[in-house]
Design an enzyme around this catalytic site. Structure first.
Site: not given
Ligand code: NAD
Ligand code: LMR
Length: 329
Positions: A15, A131, A160, A188
């Site tokens: 990915g 994920g 973050d 998150h």
């Protein structure tokens, strides 16, 4: 002295985050410039060919620390002997979605992977779930791995944390290297709470330096909390290089320790600190040493912070109830 290579399993290797992550792991940024690594790439069958292409490119870099690459489509093999597990493989959200909308699509990935970690990983395995929705996916994996100490399952809120550092730096004109003790609390997600009340900017209290509650409530917090969506909107795809960078930072800090006088944010199983129900995987301020983390204790939580931490924790409780309902924990 020759060191034993560390086995690093990366899921979703083909990915976009995988592509940004693997080269930095292989070049020594994950664990240190003196630590050899073996990569174990886990993909779904349709992703294996692309992962093989990435492996060819990794070969072509001739990284001195990279001592092997293996590719799997079976989690039981992918996690065999894993010392570090980076659980990236999952569907990203698109425009207009919240990360929690991915629970039904992604939750099912993490139960078998948790079981595979339980049954096949090394005794010292450390797991980072990237994920989405990362906190609750980490909870699913952890629940499926009763033989692994729960605290080894963590979720990524370092992106973050880094976003908050950068925004505060831009507001105050002080470099990020001089900003310490920032905290991301909670999930998150858009409810996360980036807290500057204990942070310092060039040695001074950040909230006092900023002295602008309107900016805090209406600019800083929403900018950090909704940054993922802003990136999807701008790029047409979710964050990748910054996410990979945060994953590297998370594991590097966990393994190598936090510097004196600073801390980092990690999504970890709550021990009940700061009123966060035990067992929820929530973000806290942590210091790390000798491969272990500890929640920073004794911080004074004002009313402004309390309400925001509680709101994010409530969302985590709702996500936990939803995955219970789905039979995932
Ligand atoms: N926690 C964070 O801060 C953060 C930041 C950015 C992205 N993310 C999340 O990370 C995930 C991956 O993002 P991406 O941009 O790399 O997505 P991507 O679609 O580019 O790649 C995902 C990869 O995972 C693979 N995959 C799917 N199911 C798998 C499984 N069961 N086992 C192994 N591999 C599997 C896919 O084949 C694909 O190659 C998304 O859920 C995204 O929302 C989290
Ligand atoms: O926002 C997303 O869906 C991707 C990621 O979680 C991010 O924060 O960039």
């Amino acid at each position: 002295m020759t060191r034993t290579p560390v086995n690093v399993t990366v899921t979703g290797a083909a990915g976009q985050i995988g592509y940004a992550l693997l080269f930095r792991i292989a070049s020594g940024h994950l664990l240190g410039q003196d630590v050899p690594v073996k990569l174990r790439l886990l993909e779904i069958p349709q992703g294996v060919k692309a992962a093989e292409g990435t492996a060819m490119e990794l070969d072509d870099c001739a990284f001195p620390l990279l001592q092997g690459i293996d590719i799997f489509d079976d989690p039981n093999k992918g996690f065999e002997g894993a010392n570090i597990g980076l659980l990236v493989g999952a569907r990203p959200r698109g425009p207009g979605m919240e990360r929690g909308d991915l629970l039904a699509a992604n939750g099912g990935i993490f139960k078998p992977q948790g079981k595979a970690i339980n049954d096949h990983a090394a005794d010292d395995v450390k797991v980072l779930v990237v994920g989405n929705p990362a906190n609750t996916n980490a909870l699913i994996a952890q629940a499926a791995a009763p033989d692994v100490p729960a605290e080894r399952f963590t979720a990524m809120t370092r992106l973050d944390h880094n976003r908050a550092l950068s925004q505060l730096s831009q507001k105050t004109g002080v470099p990020v290297s001089e900003i310490k003790k920032l905290t991301i609390w909670g999930n998150h997600s858009a409810t996360q709470y980036p807290d500057i009340f204990h942070a310092t900017v060039a040695g001074k209290n950040a909230a006092e330096v900023v002295n602008d509650e309107k900016w805090l409530a209406e600019d800083f917090i929403p900018t950090v909390a909704k940054r993922g969506a802003a990136i999807i909107d701008a790029r047409g795809a979710s964050s990748a290089a910054s996410a990979a960078n945060a994953a590297i930072d998370h594991i590097y800090s966990w393994v190598n320790g936090t510097p004196e006088g600073d801390w980092v944010s990690m999504g970890i199983p709550s021990d009940g600190s700061y009123g966060v129900p035990e067992g929820l995987i929530s973000s806290f301020p942590v210091t790390t040493k000798d491969g272990k983390y500890e929640i920073v204790q004794g911080l004074d939580i004002n009313e402004f912070s309390r309400a925001r931490i509680d709101a994010s924790v409530k969302e985590l409780e709702e996500e936990r109830a939803a995955v219970r309902e789905l039979g995932l924990i």
